[in-house]
Design a protein around this motif. Structure first.
Motif, PDB file in Angstrom:
ATOM      1  N   ALA A  81      37.219  38.680  41.309  1.00 47.91           N
ATOM      2  CA  ALA A  81      36.400  38.785  42.520  1.00 47.91           C
ATOM      3  C   ALA A  81      34.922  38.914  42.166  1.00 47.91           C
ATOM      4  O   ALA A  81      34.054  38.313  42.820  1.00 47.91           O
ATOM      5  CB  ALA A  81      36.851  39.980  43.351  1.00 47.91           C
ATOM      6  N   GLN A  89      36.668  40.217  49.470  1.00 46.84           N
ATOM      7  CA  GLN A  89      36.172  40.975  48.321  1.00 46.84           C
ATOM      8  C   GLN A  89      36.245  42.477  48.541  1.00 46.84           C
ATOM      9  O   GLN A  89      36.615  43.237  47.654  1.00 46.84           O
ATOM     10  CB  GLN A  89      34.732  40.544  48.023  1.00 46.84           C
ATOM     11  CG  GLN A  89      34.655  39.118  47.501  1.00 46.84           C
ATOM     12  CD  GLN A  89      33.286  38.511  47.658  1.00 46.84           C
ATOM     13  OE1 GLN A  89      32.496  38.954  48.496  1.00 46.84           O
ATOM     14  NE2 GLN A  89      32.993  37.490  46.877  1.00 46.84           N
ATOM     15  N   ALA A 108      44.798  37.537  42.673  1.00 46.22           N
ATOM     16  CA  ALA A 108      43.386  37.374  43.042  1.00 46.22           C
ATOM     17  C   ALA A 108      43.137  36.037  43.732  1.00 46.22           C
ATOM     18  O   ALA A 108      42.289  35.934  44.621  1.00 46.22           O
ATOM     19  CB  ALA A 108      42.507  37.489  41.801  1.00 46.22           C
TER      20      ALA A 108
END
Length: 465
Positions: free
Chosen positions: A386, A343, A337
């Motif tokens: 996210a 995103q 991540a």
């Protein structure tokens, strides 16, 4: 429950906030070594001291939180997660050992999960009005006292089902408080240029804690029923003491952190909760992420329950190793991540990976296929990071905890429903049919959701003014 309405911001401060948000200087003079948020915090410390007795120890300008303090917080998150996940397994085992009744196991499990359904939203309102570090410290201290009480009762051989049920309910409630308060705390204590890394580290600590807790719970309880309740308070108190003090960094909007003093009626509580829902709905990315994670959490947890329900011939060791694969995947997901900034691509990857993962057990029901499927679904941790990153950047500060509570509630409700569905599928048919039903359902979800994500990628994500 009593809360005051958030105080009206100083007009001068509000004007500076507006000017900064628009990207202009507005004639403000800010020292080169001080960010606007730090200057604003320093100016508001006097107000904060009058409003919140929790942070009366602040003296002088707020300082940046140093790396050792953040590292201490991550150890605290890990310790709290180990304690929580260990007790989630230990309380049902204690109920079974005490009563020899499967029904008691079901009741205890329900007592652990029901508080999330009841309290996530009210706790979100609370965490938007009370300093998160205060909620964590007080909640963890109370939690330790409960575990010590159960430990004494177990050691004396007088633990009965009513005590276990009450302790499990309080454990579920206080875990809910910690979950929301910790999510609200991290963006406040990490320096601006380190918040993204801090959010990933927080999620990684949770995954590592879960990885340790699953085998630890069974091992400790197998050695002696008292052991989990000796280790639990130690971990919880360590978690309580790991919370950074506000004199280390007061990166908080003090006007939203006043200790409750006025009446807060049910109507106002409902309005505050609705405001949290409305804030979440105003963000296209969050809407998509919450729906996607709730749906996929339901699918994978139904798969886990189906696997456990059909694992009589497999043995507990293999079951534990298979479940641990999910935490390993989650830890890897948090690392990935940090290297994935888009995103919308995180959500797309999430959808594709989980669809493929649920196909594996449908092809072959060997435990290795279940383990690999759970390893892949660890990407969900990247999606969690996210979401938290987006919430930090886009969600209004005074609504952050409420938005977090809505997303946590959706995921929690999906897990509770999955427990019922997974067992029902195996009981009605068998593990082969159950896995194929889940896989087909996931493919069916993938198509329309993929179209929706494609639409979002071609349209600018709407953010509140």
């Amino acid at each position: 429950m009593s809360f005051p309405a958030p105080p009206v911001a100083d007009p001068e401060v509000a004007q500076r906030d507006s000017t900064h948000a628009d990207g202009g200087s507005g004639g403000s003079t800010i020292a080169d070594s001080t960010t606007p948020s730090q200057q604003l915090i320093t100016e508001r410390v006097g107000t904060a001291l009058q409003m919140d007795p929790v942070i009366t120890e602040i003296e002088g300008p707020a300082r940046e939180l140093q790396t050792p303090s953040l590292n201490r917080l991550w150890w605290g998150v890990t310790a709290s997660t180990v304690a929580s996940r260990t007790l989630v397994i230990t309380y049902p085992l204690l109920a079974l050992a005490t009563t020899h009744s499967p029904t008691a196991v079901g009741l205890t499990t329900a007592m652990l999960t029901v508080p999330g359904l009841l309290f996530y939203l009210p706790v979100g309102v609370l965490a938007d009005r009370v300093a998160p570090h205060f909620l964590i410290r007080q909640g963890e201290s109370f939690r330790a006292a409960i575990i010590i009480t159960v430990m004494i009762m177990v050691a004396l051989g007088v633990a009965q089902l009513p005590l276990i049920l009450v302790a499990a309910f309080l454990e579920g409630t206080l875990s809910t408080v910690y979950s929301v308060a910790e999510a609200a705390l991290v963006p406040l204590v990490a320096h601006d240029d380190k918040v993204d890394a801090a959010l990933a580290a927080s999620e990684r600590s949770t995954q590592l804690g879960a990885l340790v807790a699953r085998p630890l719970a069974g091992a400790l309880f197998g050695l002696n029923q008292v052991l989990p309740f000796i280790i639990g308070p130690i971990l919880v108190l360590l978690s309580s003491r790991s919370v950074p003090r506000y004199e280390e960094k007061c990166a908080v909007a003090p006007e939203y952190r006043a200790w409750p003093t006025g009446r807060f009626r049910l109507k106002e509580l409902r309005a505050a909760i609705v405001e949290g829902f409305q804030e979440l709905r105003s963000h296209s990315f969050l809407r998509a992420a919450v729906i996607l994670t709730a749906a996929t959490n339901f699918m994978v947890n139904a798969l886990i329950v189906a696997f456990i329900a059909s694992s009589i011939e497999v043995g507990p060791l293999i079951v534990g190793l298979v479940l641990a694969a999910g935490s390993i995947g989650g830890t890897l997901g948090t690392i990935l991540a940090e290297r994935t900034q888009s995103q919308k691509w995180i959500l797309s990857i999430h959808l594709v990976i989980w669809t493929f993962a649920l196909m594996l057990p449908a092809v072959n029901q060997h435990p290795v296929f279940f383990a690999f499927a759970l390893l892949l679904t660890g990407w969900g941790a990247a999606t969690n990071v996210a979401m938290r990153r987006y919430e930090k950047d886009k969600v209004a500060a005074d609504k952050l905890a409420r938005v977090v509570s809505v997303s946590r509630l959706a995921g929690h409700a999906a897990v509770v429903a999955a427990a019922l569905v997974g067992g029902l599928l195996v009981d009605t048919w068998n593990i082969q049919v159950a896995t194929r039903i889940l896989s087909i359902t996931m493919v069916t979800i993938c198509v329309p959701f993929g179209v929706w994500l494609l639409f979002l990628s071609k349209n600018r994500v709407r953010t509140p003014a």
